[in-house]
Scaffold this active site. Sequence first.
Site, PDB file in Angstrom:
ATOM      1  CE  LYS A  11      -3.953  -2.116   2.349  1.00 20.96           C
ATOM      2  NZ  LYS A  11      -4.843  -1.989   3.532  1.00 20.96           N
ATOM      3  CE1 TYR A  51      -9.368  -2.532   0.154  1.00 24.46           C
ATOM      4  CE2 TYR A  51      -8.637  -0.928  -1.461  1.00 24.46           C
ATOM      5  CZ  TYR A  51      -8.345  -1.869  -0.496  1.00 24.46           C
ATOM      6  OH  TYR A  51      -7.045  -2.162  -0.188  1.00 24.46           O
ATOM      7  CG  ASN A 114      -3.404  -2.268   6.901  1.00 22.54           C
ATOM      8  OD1 ASN A 114      -3.116  -2.159   5.723  1.00 22.54           O
ATOM      9  ND2 ASN A 114      -4.576  -2.711   7.308  1.00 22.54           N
ATOM     10  CG  HIS A 117      -5.428  -6.357   0.063  1.00 23.59           C
ATOM     11  ND1 HIS A 117      -6.633  -6.443   0.713  1.00 23.59           N
ATOM     12  CD2 HIS A 117      -5.494  -7.223  -0.981  1.00 23.59           C
ATOM     13  CE1 HIS A 117      -7.403  -7.325   0.085  1.00 23.59           C
ATOM     14  NE2 HIS A 117      -6.731  -7.811  -0.948  1.00 23.59           N
ATOM     15  CD  GLU A 128      -8.663  -9.489  -3.337  1.00 25.59           C
ATOM     16  OE1 GLU A 128      -9.402  -8.967  -2.485  1.00 25.59           O
ATOM     17  OE2 GLU A 128      -7.575 -10.047  -3.045  1.00 25.59           O
TER      18      GLU A 128
END
Length: 140
Positions: A11, A51, A114, A117, A128
């Site tokens: 990310k 998302y 964080n 993913h 995905e």
Amino acid sequence: MAIERTFSIIKPDATERNLTGAINALIEKAGLRIVAQKRIRMTREQAETFYAVHKARPFFGELVDFMISAPVVVQVLEGENAVLKHRDVMGATDPSKAADGTIRKLHAKSIGENSVHGSDAAETAVIEIAQFFSGNEIVG
């Protein structure tokens, strides 16, 4: 055990801090192979599609904005029990609760930022992966 594939995103909070190599080293140390990888600037449409499951949640807009704020690295990982293995090496979503040595314990800034993913199931991984890679881009 059968070899499976999972999807991973490094990310914006991690790419901005130049952590791609450090995160990849942890992934590979866990026994996963990176069989496809590219650095992209995710579009708003890509982030909203990716998302979509969270669209009704209050954090959706903030999540989309975060994911398009800087480049990300999208990956296909392969190995025995790849989904679970990757989830283990990522650690808990809340870095304060993540196990020592996990990506999030070592690198995440917060629950929101964080660093990574990972797909939550093999079926999700297929969807995905297809959003970001065509078959000929995945080289096992």
